[in-house]
Write a protein that holds these residues in place. Structure first.
Motif, PDB file in Angstrom:
ATOM      1  N   ALA A 251       0.833  -1.212   0.000  1.00 19.58           N
ATOM      2  CA  ALA A 251       0.000   0.000   0.000  1.00 19.58           C
ATOM      3  C   ALA A 251       0.862   1.254   0.000  1.00 19.58           C
ATOM      4  O   ALA A 251       0.533   2.258  -0.659  1.00 19.58           O
ATOM      5  CB  ALA A 251      -0.928  -0.014   1.208  1.00 19.58           C
ATOM      6  N   GLN A 252       1.978   1.223   0.717  1.00 26.17           N
ATOM      7  CA  GLN A 252       2.878   2.377   0.751  1.00 26.17           C
ATOM      8  C   GLN A 252       3.420   2.678  -0.648  1.00 26.17           C
ATOM      9  O   GLN A 252       3.487   3.853  -1.065  1.00 26.17           O
ATOM     10  CB  GLN A 252       4.038   2.112   1.711  1.00 26.17           C
ATOM     11  CG  GLN A 252       5.034   3.271   1.811  1.00 26.17           C
ATOM     12  CD  GLN A 252       6.258   2.929   2.658  1.00 26.17           C
ATOM     13  OE1 GLN A 252       6.317   1.871   3.293  1.00 26.17           O
ATOM     14  NE2 GLN A 252       7.235   3.820   2.665  1.00 26.17           N
ATOM     15  N   ALA A 253       3.812   1.641  -1.368  1.00 23.29           N
ATOM     16  CA  ALA A 253       4.342   1.832  -2.719  1.00 23.29           C
ATOM     17  C   ALA A 253       3.269   2.359  -3.670  1.00 23.29           C
ATOM     18  O   ALA A 253       3.519   3.257  -4.484  1.00 23.29           O
ATOM     19  CB  ALA A 253       4.913   0.524  -3.248  1.00 23.29           C
ATOM     20  N   VAL A 254       2.052   1.811  -3.557  1.00 26.69           N
ATOM     21  CA  VAL A 254       0.960   2.260  -4.410  1.00 26.69           C
ATOM     22  C   VAL A 254       0.647   3.731  -4.140  1.00 26.69           C
ATOM     23  O   VAL A 254       0.486   4.534  -5.076  1.00 26.69           O
ATOM     24  CB  VAL A 254      -0.289   1.385  -4.192  1.00 26.69           C
ATOM     25  CG1 VAL A 254      -1.485   1.958  -4.944  1.00 26.69           C
ATOM     26  CG2 VAL A 254      -0.030  -0.051  -4.649  1.00 26.69           C
ATOM     27  N   ASP A 255       0.575   4.091  -2.888  1.00 23.23           N
ATOM     28  CA  ASP A 255       0.270   5.481  -2.551  1.00 23.23           C
ATOM     29  C   ASP A 255       1.394   6.427  -2.984  1.00 23.23           C
ATOM     30  O   ASP A 255       1.147   7.576  -3.354  1.00 23.23           O
ATOM     31  CB  ASP A 255       0.004   5.619  -1.051  1.00 23.23           C
ATOM     32  CG  ASP A 255      -1.318   4.985  -0.631  1.00 23.23           C
ATOM     33  OD1 ASP A 255      -2.187   4.786  -1.514  1.00 23.23           O
ATOM     34  OD2 ASP A 255      -1.486   4.671   0.561  1.00 23.23           O
ATOM     35  N   LYS A 256       2.627   5.934  -2.950  1.00 21.30           N
ATOM     36  CA  LYS A 256       3.752   6.744  -3.415  1.00 21.30           C
ATOM     37  C   LYS A 256       3.607   7.002  -4.914  1.00 21.30           C
ATOM     38  O   LYS A 256       3.813   8.129  -5.391  1.00 21.30           O
ATOM     39  CB  LYS A 256       5.065   6.005  -3.136  1.00 21.30           C
ATOM     40  CG  LYS A 256       6.308   6.872  -3.256  1.00 21.30           C
ATOM     41  CD  LYS A 256       6.590   7.583  -1.954  1.00 21.30           C
ATOM     42  CE  LYS A 256       7.951   8.217  -1.913  1.00 21.30           C
ATOM     43  NZ  LYS A 256       8.195   8.951  -0.653  1.00 21.30           N
ATOM     44  N   ALA A 257       3.245   5.975  -5.655  1.00 20.04           N
ATOM     45  CA  ALA A 257       3.004   6.151  -7.084  1.00 20.04           C
ATOM     46  C   ALA A 257       1.847   7.107  -7.320  1.00 20.04           C
ATOM     47  O   ALA A 257       1.846   7.912  -8.252  1.00 20.04           O
ATOM     48  CB  ALA A 257       2.719   4.800  -7.739  1.00 20.04           C
ATOM     49  N   GLY A 258       0.861   7.045  -6.415  1.00 14.72           N
ATOM     50  CA  GLY A 258      -0.302   7.900  -6.539  1.00 14.72           C
ATOM     51  C   GLY A 258      -0.014   9.382  -6.379  1.00 14.72           C
ATOM     52  O   GLY A 258      -0.771  10.223  -6.876  1.00 14.72           O
ATOM     53  N   THR A 259       1.093   9.715  -5.698  1.00 20.24           N
ATOM     54  CA  THR A 259       1.441  11.134  -5.563  1.00 20.24           C
ATOM     55  C   THR A 259       1.731  11.761  -6.924  1.00 20.24           C
ATOM     56  O   THR A 259       1.634  12.988  -7.072  1.00 20.24           O
ATOM     57  CB  THR A 259       2.671  11.332  -4.639  1.00 20.24           C
ATOM     58  OG1 THR A 259       3.809  10.667  -5.209  1.00 20.24           O
ATOM     59  CG2 THR A 259       2.398  10.775  -3.250  1.00 20.24           C
ATOM     60  N   ILE A 260       2.049  10.937  -7.910  1.00 24.67           N
ATOM     61  CA  ILE A 260       2.215  11.426  -9.282  1.00 24.67           C
ATOM     62  C   ILE A 260       1.006  11.062 -10.133  1.00 24.67           C
ATOM     63  O   ILE A 260       0.360  11.931 -10.723  1.00 24.67           O
ATOM     64  CB  ILE A 260       3.495  10.844  -9.922  1.00 24.67           C
ATOM     65  CG1 ILE A 260       4.742  11.418  -9.235  1.00 24.67           C
ATOM     66  CG2 ILE A 260       3.534  11.151 -11.419  1.00 24.67           C
ATOM     67  CD1 ILE A 260       6.059  10.855  -9.747  1.00 24.67           C
ATOM     68  N   LEU A 261       0.648   9.780 -10.174  1.00 27.91           N
ATOM     69  CA  LEU A 261      -0.358   9.300 -11.106  1.00 27.91           C
ATOM     70  C   LEU A 261      -1.773   9.800 -10.810  1.00 27.91           C
ATOM     71  O   LEU A 261      -2.586   9.940 -11.733  1.00 27.91           O
ATOM     72  CB  LEU A 261      -0.366   7.767 -11.121  1.00 27.91           C
ATOM     73  CG  LEU A 261       0.910   7.091 -11.627  1.00 27.91           C
ATOM     74  CD1 LEU A 261       0.771   5.580 -11.576  1.00 27.91           C
ATOM     75  CD2 LEU A 261       1.236   7.541 -13.044  1.00 27.91           C
ATOM     76  N   LYS A 262      -2.084  10.087  -9.554  1.00 26.57           N
ATOM     77  CA  LYS A 262      -3.437  10.536  -9.201  1.00 26.57           C
ATOM     78  C   LYS A 262      -3.462  12.010  -8.825  1.00 26.57           C
ATOM     79  O   LYS A 262      -4.392  12.489  -8.189  1.00 26.57           O
ATOM     80  CB  LYS A 262      -3.994   9.654  -8.074  1.00 26.57           C
ATOM     81  CG  LYS A 262      -4.069   8.175  -8.464  1.00 26.57           C
ATOM     82  CD  LYS A 262      -4.743   7.306  -7.420  1.00 26.57           C
ATOM     83  CE  LYS A 262      -6.238   7.351  -7.554  1.00 26.57           C
ATOM     84  NZ  LYS A 262      -6.918   6.297  -6.775  1.00 26.57           N
ATOM     85  N   ASN A 263      -2.440  12.741  -9.265  1.00 25.78           N
ATOM     86  CA  ASN A 263      -2.324  14.167  -8.978  1.00 25.78           C
ATOM     87  C   ASN A 263      -2.775  14.950 -10.215  1.00 25.78           C
ATOM     88  O   ASN A 263      -2.088  14.973 -11.231  1.00 25.78           O
ATOM     89  CB  ASN A 263      -0.872  14.507  -8.621  1.00 25.78           C
ATOM     90  CG  ASN A 263      -0.707  15.931  -8.133  1.00 25.78           C
ATOM     91  OD1 ASN A 263      -1.484  16.815  -8.453  1.00 25.78           O
ATOM     92  ND2 ASN A 263       0.342  16.152  -7.354  1.00 25.78           N
ATOM     93  N   GLU A 264      -3.920  15.602 -10.122  1.00 23.04           N
ATOM     94  CA  GLU A 264      -4.466  16.330 -11.272  1.00 23.04           C
ATOM     95  C   GLU A 264      -3.542  17.457 -11.729  1.00 23.04           C
ATOM     96  O   GLU A 264      -3.574  17.862 -12.890  1.00 23.04           O
ATOM     97  CB  GLU A 264      -5.854  16.901 -10.928  1.00 23.04           C
ATOM     98  CG  GLU A 264      -6.935  15.856 -10.692  1.00 23.04           C
ATOM     99  CD  GLU A 264      -7.409  15.170 -11.972  1.00 23.04           C
ATOM    100  OE1 GLU A 264      -6.967  15.556 -13.074  1.00 23.04           O
ATOM    101  OE2 GLU A 264      -8.225  14.228 -11.871  1.00 23.04           O
ATOM    102  N   LYS A 265      -2.708  17.970 -10.837  1.00 25.27           N
ATOM    103  CA  LYS A 265      -1.776  19.032 -11.220  1.00 25.27           C
ATOM    104  C   LYS A 265      -0.620  18.489 -12.058  1.00 25.27           C
ATOM    105  O   LYS A 265       0.027  19.240 -12.783  1.00 25.27           O
ATOM    106  CB  LYS A 265      -1.218  19.717  -9.967  1.00 25.27           C
ATOM    107  CG  LYS A 265      -2.242  20.499  -9.160  1.00 25.27           C
ATOM    108  CD  LYS A 265      -1.590  21.151  -7.943  1.00 25.27           C
ATOM    109  CE  LYS A 265      -2.600  21.942  -7.126  1.00 25.27           C
ATOM    110  NZ  LYS A 265      -1.975  22.572  -5.933  1.00 25.27           N
TER     111      LYS A 265
END
Length: 447
Positions: A251-265
């Motif tokens: 989950a930590q790795a997925v959320d880390k990826a999410g800081t880029i992939l799920k960031n609308e900015k």
């Protein structure tokens, strides 16, 4: 996923080291013309005796790369008389099982998932390597790579091509014009992303659509972040289910990826917002870095083939790549990669001859001279690697500080690695939360 799925057709410029079609060797048994003993065919004498035979090969490699494949063994065909019938498919993972189970298996398949190799071996569908192929494989391939074609102590396949996945593509010209510096740490990568976003440009462009294989590019992000947030041992535990898929470390790795992939900015330059990622094809996803619509695109070394004709891929060119930075450089240089394993569903003499040839130094250098390709085969002469990105890939693979791991989804059981993991990443990008997605993938792991 280890290698490219579907490919756009384009010309690969300036890398034709062998004029494969210029000097036809004739068939291997063309004794009247004497071509079998010509200098061009001397390297193929050991494969003689199968004139007129056909060998079918099935793989996921298509379009421009498929053209290079067929050219790479053209001289072998001319000199031996063996006709290789090649077929590449964007639905390879799904269709290979259908064909095998339906009694219509190809003679040879290039399988980019060791987990799929295991599935067919366990089902008794694969043929163990012949003695000549096995001997050559053990001579030419690193032991770490041979394990990807080994199941329960039996060697069923030999790795062919290799790729480095831990790359971020960018435009050197754009970076120079904007005064941006290539980041060497994760913190620098995020700081650069923030700076680019503040300037009005989307820092990232991403696409995971790939037909039946939609979602695989997102799994590469998670694998790279698993290697960057955890130890290699934890990564190995994850790929073998030594820890559950919904473990907090994952989950930590997925959320880390999410800081880029799920960031609308941050996303999705040239295509839309976050949800456009799942409908943007992986082939087109990185092209906006050449048009100024985004700045960075994380994808493997083989993505060099996807840029429009005329794109200069070099450190001073229109596109190049830098190493995807480690979160903690003091812990080493984690490298995610992959490749195909050549396995046989038949063991006729001509099939074994083709398998042996594909494991040889003659073949890997023939293919390397055509460009956009590297291998872990130790018979590769680096002088035959012309592309700057391929040379960089070799340097990274040979770096003593590199900690290499094979693509995680390709090591997992196919139902997960080429199934629920792919689909789960699509659901995640479309808005599902991390816990729900990981719980779903964990429940799908074969008991």
């Amino acid at each position: 996923m280890a290698f490219a799925r579907s490919r756009q057709a384009l010309a690969i410029a300036g890398v034709l080291g062998l004029a494969l079609g210029a000097t036809a060797c004739g068939t291997g048994n063309d004794k009247k013309s004497g071509k079998a003993s010509s200098p061009e065919c001397a390297a193929y004498e050991k494969y003689q005796g199968h004139d007129g035979k056909k060998v079918s090969i099935y793989a996921s490699i298509r379009d421009a790369e498929a053209d290079l494949l067929e050219r790479s063994w053209k001289q072998f065909e001319d000199c031996t008389g063996i006709k290789i019938d090649y077929e590449g498919s964007g639905e390879f993972e799904a269709q290979l099982g259908v064909r095998v189970d339906g009694g219509n298996a190809p003679d040879i398949a290039f399988v980019p998932q060791p987990g799929l190799v295991k599935r067919f071996a366990d089902a008794g569908k694969l043929k163990a390597l012949g003695a000549d192929t096995k001997a050559l494989a053990e001579q030419n391939m690193p032991a770490d790579w041979l394990k990807y074609g080994t199941v329960n102590g039996t060697l069923y396949g030999v790795p062919l091509g290799a790729n480095v996945k831990s790359f971020v593509w960018y435009s050197p010209k754009m970076f120079k014009d904007k005064g941006w510096t290539v980041p060497t740490t994760w913190d620098e990568l995020i700081a650069l992303s923030d700076k680019i976003a503040a300037s009005g440009t989307k820092p990232w462009c991403v696409g995971v659509e790939s037909g039946d294989a939609t979602g695989w590019p997102a799994t590469d992000w998670i694998e790279d972040l698993m290697l960057r947030t955890q130890t290699p041992d934890v990564y190995d535990q994850w790929t073998t289910h030594g820890i559950p898929f919904n473990d907090p470390k994952v989950a930590q790795a997925v959320d880390k990826a999410g800081t880029i992939l799920k960031n609308e900015k941050y996303v999705n330059g040239g295509f839309g917002g976050v949800k456009s990622i799942t409908t943007t094809s992986f082939q087109e996803a990185g092209v906006p870095i050449t048009t100024g619509k985004c700045a960075m695109h994380r994808q493997a070394s083989f993505y060099a083939n996807q840029f429009p004709q005329g794109t200069k891929v070099a450190e001073d060119g229109d596109a190049f790549a830098f190493y995807f930075p480690a979160v903690d450089p003091a812990k080493g240089k984690p490298v995610l990669g992959g490749g195909e394993v050549v396995v046989g569903f038949a063991d006729r003499p001509e099939v074994q001859a083709v398998q042996t040839y594909l494991a040889s130094g003659e073949y890997v250098n023939s293919r390397a001279k055509l460009g956009n390709w590297v291998t872990a085969n130790n018979k590769l002469d680096i002088a035959n690697v012309a592309s700057p990105i391929d040379k960089l890939s070799v340097q990274i693979l040979q770096d003593k500080n590199s900690v290499f791991r094979f693509d995680g989804s390709d090591l997992m059981p196919a139902a997960v690695g080429a199934g629920t993991f792919w689909k789960g990443m699509v659901d995640w990008l479309n808005g599902k939360d991390t816990a729900t997605v990981l719980n779903g993938i964990e429940s799908s792991w074969p008991k």
